[in-house]
Every structure is written in structure tokens, then in C-alpha cells.
Design a protein around this motif. Structure first.
Motif, PDB file in Angstrom:
ATOM      1  N   CYS A   1       0.860  -1.189   0.000  1.00 35.32           N
ATOM      2  CA  CYS A   1       0.000   0.000   0.000  1.00 35.32           C
ATOM      3  C   CYS A   1       0.892   1.232   0.000  1.00 35.32           C
ATOM      4  O   CYS A   1       1.872   1.289   0.748  1.00 35.32           O
ATOM      5  CB  CYS A   1      -0.900  -0.002   1.241  1.00 35.32           C
TER       6      CYS A   1
ATOM      7  N   SER B   1       0.400   4.179   1.158  1.00 34.93           N
ATOM      8  CA  SER B   1       0.484   4.909   2.420  1.00 34.93           C
ATOM      9  C   SER B   1       0.859   4.023   3.613  1.00 34.93           C
ATOM     10  O   SER B   1       1.542   4.481   4.517  1.00 34.93           O
ATOM     11  CB  SER B   1      -0.810   5.683   2.711  1.00 34.93           C
ATOM     12  N   CYS B   2       0.433   2.776   3.620  1.00 37.87           N
ATOM     13  CA  CYS B   2       0.709   1.936   4.807  1.00 37.87           C
ATOM     14  C   CYS B   2       1.960   1.075   4.652  1.00 37.87           C
ATOM     15  O   CYS B   2       2.402   0.458   5.623  1.00 37.87           O
ATOM     16  CB  CYS B   2      -0.473   1.018   5.105  1.00 37.87           C
TER      17      CYS B   2
ATOM     18  N   CYS C   1      -6.451  -1.924   0.259  1.00 36.27           N
ATOM     19  CA  CYS C   1      -5.559  -2.089   1.412  1.00 36.27           C
ATOM     20  C   CYS C   1      -6.397  -2.463   2.637  1.00 36.27           C
ATOM     21  O   CYS C   1      -7.366  -1.776   2.962  1.00 36.27           O
ATOM     22  CB  CYS C   1      -4.787  -0.799   1.671  1.00 36.27           C
TER      23      CYS C   1
ATOM     24  N   GLU D   1      -5.768  -2.053   5.591  1.00 40.78           N
ATOM     25  CA  GLU D   1      -5.663  -1.090   6.691  1.00 40.78           C
ATOM     26  C   GLU D   1      -6.373   0.223   6.395  1.00 40.78           C
ATOM     27  O   GLU D   1      -7.139   0.716   7.208  1.00 40.78           O
ATOM     28  CB  GLU D   1      -4.192  -0.830   7.028  1.00 40.78           C
ATOM     29  N   CYS D   2      -6.123   0.814   5.197  1.00 40.70           N
ATOM     30  CA  CYS D   2      -6.695   2.130   4.926  1.00 40.70           C
ATOM     31  C   CYS D   2      -7.764   2.091   3.844  1.00 40.70           C
ATOM     32  O   CYS D   2      -8.447   3.072   3.608  1.00 40.70           O
ATOM     33  CB  CYS D   2      -5.593   3.127   4.551  1.00 40.70           C
TER      34      CYS D   2
HETATM   35 ZN   LIG Z   1      -3.111   1.340   3.241  1.00 39.92          ZN
END
Ligand SMILES: [Zn+2]
Ligand SMILES: [Zn+2]
Length: 843
Positions: free
Chosen positions: A457, A459-460, A499, A501-502
Motif C-alpha cells: 500500500c 500509504s501503509c 488495502c 488497513e486504509c
Molecule cells: Zn493502506
């Protein structure tokens, strides 16, 4: 001459009949639950790659394991004898490319074909615990383990130089590079590439993997030695030389001096160091060459030489070149200035990529110093003054001279200890253990493997696939081109993912796992193959493990057998199991060869198991595979030999069917104390039982077991006329034939089953108790003693089995030939090996 009315031995009729009966009785070979009250026995043969055809190596491997499993069943054990398929891997992709068949379809149809071959061979597997590694219900647990190991920092990702096979279009593990070429493509040189790869941190267990080898007395010494060498532990010292900053061209970083860390196994020789040598890729070298184009060109040439040597598979043979950098390093112990060189034989990935060169006490350094006229300073002299002091003097059995007064006169070992203490006190070094073992690179740019459960990802960063989203399933349809990069990267439905997570758009990892991951733990899955909540039930695994006997080829001595030991230790640390090692005993069978070389299509010397079964039957094929050579030696396949075993089984058949009617009349009647022929035959029988039982307990000379059964049958046959005349009673006949069939059952289960029925015995011979040898009956009442005169055999005399030394000596001297050879001479000495041999020294 065969009797016209006699029913001939016909494996083509017997074998399919029993094959059907066994297939209809799945409980026959099924492992029982832990509370069955029997002792457990886990016997395992290495699982095959489903190429579509069993080869003779398989037949041999499985005949050994099957005989053992059958014997253990007859001994009353609860036996686990499973089979499965190491079903991921490159050939499926090659076949897909060639025949346009999807890898899954190709693999599963090969499995079906090989399973039929195994059933034809009469191999007693518990198919209820079959494991097929390419199916999501199995490989999801590879992904689950990956995530558990990721959490424990046992999985990581790094850019590294990798071995790349252009033919496979994928990365190879170091272990898969053989003489610089791909292990699958023996003529394709392996290239070096820089790629970001996933690694399993097997080095975290290096010491334990090494120590564990001492606790495996049931493993062949050669396998343990190969693993020790592969792990390659060496003890030594890390020492920091300091860069002499004056004129070094390297900017001074505050007051901290620039350190050049070297690893040495001989710090006791450090006062004899006359240069420091760096690998051409060393980070300092890049700084030195920044303003030195001439040096830069030389360094680039060295990098190229290393690359070529690596590709040729022989870094050790590289012709040693070096170049002085014009810079100097300072010995931390005495402040001596020594020149810094770059050398093409120093490897960036071994140790620290830097060494201290001690020409007086190291062959390689001596060669280099002589070539470049560098000083040679002796600092060790032999402890034994009679030993030559000629340089290089490389032995560790020496005394320190010409060094710091603190260590002069000390032994090498004491000096080493002292210098390590000084290094620690001065914060410029310490004792250090290094291993040759490298972390296990598991990334493969292939389709037909376990997808690595990671999402990238923006961002993550790296995001593990949540457990509830497992398995990450391979897409069903995919175009296989074998043109660079992972095939999965060209499948958007696979790659594009949210993703976890996000929620933003992210990409799946497209590398798949090395197939050695699959085989690292498959034998645990057998204990609980249908579990959909966990890789296996820990309590069930605890009951069955460790494997009591593992059987496979010695070619797996390092790859599979180190990885699976590593995996076991990781699973133990995850709390899944309690055993430290997967297998208590390991047996490595020899190869099957033909006309002196390994069977291969290109040599045209392949013998197909189907053809042998078709001509001679499965029993004869299997029994020949055990009979033709000791199981640990290579076996040269001779069709004549298979025919011979088949004729032998024909003799067993005729003998048993001929006397079965008599045996059947015995009922449970007990024989009177045997005498005469009965005693002679029963003695042979009980000796044979004793021998084979002993072999199954660990010697495994199955070739001599089969030979012993043949001798027993010969003895029965040679008494045929007397047997036909009714010289032995029905109960004795029953015992003889019944036991013969029981002895045959582990080796030739089809004919044994048929003859068991013929004898009117109840139940299956496969579960009948193994016969026990009666030591009284087995005892010889006479012993044959060879008699030698001056070391040469002249005669064999017969004595009572319990004869004392005096009686044996008297019998020897009374021998007819002994008498004639000693006439007129003097027997000066009688050497007696009790029960074995008499040697007369005659003048
Ligand atoms: Zn993410
Ligand atoms: Zn290859």
C-alpha cells in the motif's frame, strides 16, 4: 516338470483381485486414533513430485517404506503410513506452455495416474490423509505460517544479489545452484541479479540446527556431516582497523574515526598483518575511487571477474588480483600503519567484506603477498621445535613471537582469548561466530506456487493479508509466457486489491514461495489432513511426532532436510508442537541405475515400473527392488533378476498350494516334539524368522532377508520327496507354510494374501501377528568349524553346538585332511576362535 493340473502362479490374476479388495476396505491401512491403546509408529517416504509417472527410484523408496509399515502392522503397532504430492513447481508451467494445459489440470491428472500406479504396486497408504500441496486447503497454511513468521521477524524483505536462471526465468536458492548452473538446467549458467526478495531468517536457528545434529544418532553420519558443512560455523574475532584519515580522501565524520571491520579466525596473528584487503564492492572502496578513475577502472574489472567466476561456479579458483588504494589502515592493537588494498577474491557477502592479510600464516595471503611483494612477518612459531618453520606456517599449534609483550610466548588459543579481551575493553572488537548458512530466499517469480500473503500500500507500506482473508488463491486462468517477471503481475484481478488497513487501492505481492516451503512441514499435515481451522491439531501431531522412520534420497540431505528441521523449530516456538526435530531416524536409499548410469530419458535406459509389473507382477518388481542390493547402495536394474524373483515366487506358489491340503487338516492341532526332517525344517524356519525380525529392527539388510526366505524355500523343496511321502505331520506342515507366508507378507503382499487364503487361515495376513522365533528350535545342534593350517582353509569339521574348546581342538586335529597335511610335521600352536574357527600353526 510342472504337473498338468497344477494352477500356475499368475500375478496378473491374483494382484488385481487383491487390489480391488484392499481398495474396498479403506480401514485396512488407516491410522487409528491416539487412544487405540497400541504403540504408534510413523513411517514416511518422501513425497513425490507428480510428474505423471513413477520411476524405479520411487519404486525402491516406497518398497522399503511399505515393507517396514507392513511389518510394524504385523507387530501390533498403530501405523501411520501416508502419501502425498509435492505438487507446485516449474514443470507444470513448462507443460502449460507446451501443451496449453492449465498447471492445475496437468498436475491433478498426473496425480491420478501415479496413484493408480501406487495401487497397482500394492503400496499400503492411508489415503484419508493424502496431502496435495498445490490445493488452497494446503497452501493457505503456508501463507498462515508466513504471517506468523512475519510477526516474529523471521520473515523479511531485502534487496539482494540473487541467482537467476534465465531458463527458469526465476530466482534460485544458493542450494539450487550446482557448479554454477541451474539445478534443473544443468547446462544453463546462473546469472547474478539485484532484486528485492523475501527471506526466511533460518540463520536465527543456525546454532540450534548445528547442535541438533548431535542428537540425531538415527540419521546417517554422511547426512549430518553435509549439514554441518552447509551450516559452516566458524569461530573468530571481529576487529576494527581504523582508517588513517590523513590523505584518505574520506571526509572526517566528526571526531569518530572511520572503522574497517574485519573478521578473522586467527586474531592471534594480527601483529603479522601487513595489509588490509577490501572486497571491490566494499563501501569504502566506492569513496576511494570517487576521485581516482584509474583505481575505479581496476575495481570494476574485479567486480566483473567475480561475476564471471560466480557464473562459472568456482569462486575459489579465481586468479587473485589486487590493487593498492594508496590509503592506510591502523592496527588497533599497536597503531601500525598497513596499506589498504582492493582484491578480487574478497567477497562482499562473506563476513564483513574486509580481511586482514597475514602472509606468514595463511596460504592465500602468502600467495598474494609474494605476487605483489608485500612484507611477510612471522609471528607464530611451531610449539614443537622439530616442526619446520617454513612459511606460511598455518597450524594453530604454535607459540606467539614477535608480537606485543602481552602475548609473546602464549599459545595461539591463549593469545586469541587475551586479544579478544583487549578488543572488548578498547571497544574495537569482540569474539564472533559466523556461519556459512545464509537466510533462505523464498521469492519466486513464478505462477505455480503459494502466493505470498502481503499487500503493498502506498500509504501503509507492507500490509499482511488478514488471517480471515486467507487463502490468497491463485487465479484459475492465466497466460503463461515465461517472459520476465512474475506471471501474477499480469493478472489485474489478482493484483488490484483494497488495502486492508486504509482501504485505498493497493497491490498484492506477486512473488510466490519456493516449493521447498511446501515440503518443509507436509508431514505434520498428514496427521490431521482435513483440518480447516488450523494447519493441524497440536495434540494429534504430538502423538505421532517425531516421525519414527523417514526414508528418501540422499540428494535431499541439505535442502529439504535443513528447511524442514528449521520449520519444526519455528513451529515449536509458535507453540504448535513440542518436538525439536521432525524425524528420529532417517534412511537414505541408494539410486537405481541401469547399465552403470542413472536412468534418464536422454540415455534411453529408463525401465518403466508398469512394464515390469505387466511382465512379472508387482510382488516380483517390489521384491527385486529390495533383493538386488543392500538398500543404502546403488542398485543396477537387471531384468533377468526380476524374472528370477518371479520364478522364486512361482516355487513358493507351487510348494504352498501342493501342501496346503495337508496343512489345512491340522486345525489347531499341536505338533509333537519334532525330530528328524521336521526338526531340520523347523530349525531353518526359526532361524529365518530370527534373522528377518532382527533386520526389521534396524539393520535393514532386506536383500539378505529375501535371500534367507529363498534358502528356506530351497530347503523345503529339496525335501519334497519326503514331504510327499508324509514325513512331516499336518501341524508341522501348517507351521512351516503359514510362517513362510507371514515372512513374505511385508515384501510380497499380493501372493501372501492369496496363499493365506489357500491355507485356510482366517482374517487378513496383513494383520496376522508376526511370527516369533523359538530360540530352542532355532539352535543348531551342530556347528561347522573351518580349520586352517597356517592361515589357509583346509577343511570344515562338525562339532556339537555346545562343544568346549578342548573338544573343538580335538575335532580339528582329527580331521581327515588335517591328518594328512600334518603327517610328519609338528603342530606348534592351536589358535581357536570359539564357535568360529581353528587355525593350526604347523612346522
Ligand atoms: Zn493502506
Ligand atoms: Zn533453470
Amino acid at each position: 516338470m510342472a504337473d498338468e493340473n497344477e494352477v500356475r502362479y499368475d500375478p496378473a490374476a491374483i494382484e488385481p483381485k487383491w487390489q480391488l479388495r484392499w481398495a474396498a476396505d479403506p480401514k485396512l491401512y488407516a491410522a487409528e486414533p491416539a487412544d487405540c491403546g497400541k504403540p504408534k509408529y510413523y513411517v514416511l517416504e518422501m513425497l513425490p513430485y507428480p510428474s505423471g509417472q513413477l520411476h524405479m527410484g520411487h519404486v525402491r523408496n516406497y518398497s522399503i517404506g511399505d515393507a517396514l509399515a507392513r511389518h510394524q502392522w504385523m507387530r501390533g503397532y498403530n501405523v501411520l503410513h501416508p502419501m502425498g504430492w509435492d505438487a507446485f513447481g516449474l514443470p507444470a508451467e513448462n507443460a502449460a506452455l507446451k501443451n496449453n494445459t492449465p498447471p492445475r489440470e496437468w498436475t491433478l491428472s498426473n496425480i491420478a495416474a501415479m496413484k493408480i500406479q501406487m495401487e497397482r504396486l500394492g503400496l499400503g497408504y492411508d489415503w484419508a490423509c493424502e496431502v496435495t500441496t498445490c490445493l488452497p486447503e494446503y497452501y493457505r497454511w503456508n501463507q498462515w505460517f508466513f504471517l506468523r513468521m512475519y510477526e516474529k521477524n523471521l520473515v523479511y524483505r531485502k534487496k539482494s544479489k540473487v541467482n537467476w536462471c534465465p531458463e527458469c526465468a526465476t530466482v534460485l536458492a544458493n542450494e539450487q545452484v550446482v557448479d554454477g548452473c541451474c539445478w534443473r538446467h544443468e547446462t544453463t549458467p546462473v546469472e547474478q541479479r539485484d532484486l528485492v526478495q523475501w527471506f526466511y531468517r533460518i540463520t536465527a536457528y543456525a546454532q540450534e540446527l548445528l547442535d541438533g545434529l548431535d542428537k540425531l544418532p538415527g540419521w546417517p553420519e554422511k547426512v549430518r556431516t553435509m549439514q554441518r558443512n552447509w551450516i559452516g560455523r566458524s569461530e573468530g574475532t571481529d576487529v576494527d582497523f581504523f582508517l588513517d584519515e590523513q590523505g584518505s580522501g574520506v571526509r572526517d565524520q566528526g571526531s569518530e574515526k572511520t572503522r574497517i571491520r574485519v573478521f578473522t579466525t586467527r586474531v592471534d596473528t594480527i601483529f603479522g598483518a601487513t595489509s588490509v584487503q577490501l572486497a571491490p564492492q566494499h563501501e569504502l572502496v566506492a569513496k576511494f575511487t570517487a576521485d581516482d578513475p584509474a583505481l575505479k577502472a581496476q575495481v570494476e574489472e574485479m567486480i566483473d571477474q567475480q561475476k564471471k567466476a560466480r557464473e562459472a561456479g568456482d569462486l575459489g579458483a579465481i586468479e587473485k588480483h589486487g590493487a593498492p588504494t594508496g590509503r592506510f589502515a591502523i592496527n588497533p592493537y599497536n597503531g601500525a600503519r598497513v596499506p589498504i588494498w582492493v582484491a578480487n577474491y574478497i567477497l562482499a557477502d562473506y563476513g564483513t567484506g574486509a580481511i586482514m592479510s597475514v602472509p606468514a600464516h595463511d596460504e592465500r595471503d602468502f600467495e598474494f603477498a609474494t605476487k605483489y611483494n608485500l612484507p611477510i612477518v612471522q609471528v607464530i612459531k611451531p610449539a614443537d621445535p622439530s616442526v619446520s618453520q617454513e612459511l606460511p606456517f598455518c597450524a594453530y599449534e604454535g607459540l606467539v613471537v614477535n608480537s606485543d609483550p602481552l602475548i609473546n610466548g602464549l599459545s595461539c588459543a591463549d593469545a586469541e582469548k587475551k586479544l579478544q579481551e583487549i578488543a572488548v575493553a578498547g571497544a574495537f572488537g569482540e569474539a564472533k561466530v559466523t556461519f556459512r548458512l545464509k537466510d533462505w530466499g523464498v521469492s519466486r517469480q513464478r505462477f505455480w506456487g503459494t502466493p505470498i500473503p502481503i499487500i503493498h500500500c502506498e500509504s501503509c507500506g507492507l500490509v499482511p493479508v488478514p488471517d480471515e482473508q486467507l487463502p490468497v488463491v491463485l487465479p484459475a486462468q492465466i497466460e503463461i509466457t515465461q517472459q520476465g517477471g512474475s506471471p501474477l503481475s499480469r493478472v489485474p484481478e489478482f493484483v488490484d486489491v483494497a488495502c486492508p488497513e486504509c482501504g485505498a487501492a493497493a497491490k498484492r505481492e506477486t512473488d510466490t514461495m519456493d516449493t521447498f516451503v511446501d515440503s518443509s512441514w507436509y508431514f505434520y499435515r498428514y496427521t490431521d489432513a482435513k483440518n480447516s481451522n488450523a494447519p493441524f491439531d497440536p495434540a494429534t501431531a504430538q502423538y505421532w511426532f517425531p516421525i519414527d522412520q523417514y526414508i528418501g534420497g540422499v540428494e535431499h540431505a541439505i535442502l529439504h532436510l535443513i528447511y524442514s528441521r528449521f520449520w519444526t523449530k519455528v513451529m515449536r516456538d509458535l507453540g504448535l508442537i513440542t518436538n525439536d526435530e521432525p524425524a528420529r531416524r532417517l534412511f537414505t536409499q541408494g539410486m537405481v541405475i541401469k547399465d552403470g548410469s542413472k536412468m534418464s530419458k536422454s540415455k534411453g535406459n529408463v525401465v518403466s515400473p508398469d512394464e515390469m509389473i505387466g511382465k512379472y507382477g508387482a510382488d516380483a518388481t517390489r521384491m527385486y527392488a529390495l533383493f538386488a542390493a543392500p538398500p543404502d547402495r546403488d542398485l543396477d536394474w537387471q531384468e533377468d533378476g526380476v524374472a528370477g524373483v518371479s520364478r522364486f515366487l512361482g516355487r513358493v506358489w507351487r510348494l504352498t498350494t501342493k501342501y496346503a491340503p495337508l496343512a489345512r487338516t491340522a486345525g489347531d492341532g499341536k505338533a509333537d516334539a519334532p525330530t528328524g526332517l521336521s526338526l531340520k525344517l523347523l530349525r531353518k524356519l526359526h532361524q529365518t524368522i530370527a534373522k528377518i525380525t532382527l533386520d526389521f529392527e534396524g539393520r535393514w539388510h532386506f536383500n539378505t532377508c529375501v535371500a534367507a526366505i529363498m534358502e528356506l524355500v530351497n530347503e523345503l523343496q529339496s525335501a519334497d520327496a519326503q514331504l510327499a511321502a508324509g514325513e512331516v505331520s499336518a501341524p508341522v506342515m501348517r507351521e512351516l507354510l503359514r510362517s513362510l507366508v507371514l515372512l513374505l507378507a511385508p515384501f510380497a503382499p499380493f501372493i501372501a494374501s492369496e496363499l493365506w487364503e489357500e491355507l485356510g487361515e482366517e482374517g487378513s495376513v496383513l494383520r496376522a501377528p508376526w511370527p516369533t522365533s523359538d530360540p530352542e528350535l532355532a539352535k543348531e545342534d551342530e556347528l561347522a568349524i573351518p580349520v586352517q593350517i597356517n592361515g589357509k582353509l583346509v577343511e570344515v569339521v562338525t562339532v556339537a553346538a555346545d562343544a568346549n574348546a578342548q573338544a573343538i581342538e580335538a575335532a580339528a586335529l582329527a580331521g581327515e585332511k588335517v591328518q594328512s597335511r600334518t603327517a610328519g610335521k609338528t603342530v606348534v600352536k592351536v589358535i581357536l576362535v570359539p564357535g568360529k574357527l581353528v587355525n593350526l600353526v604347523v612346522k
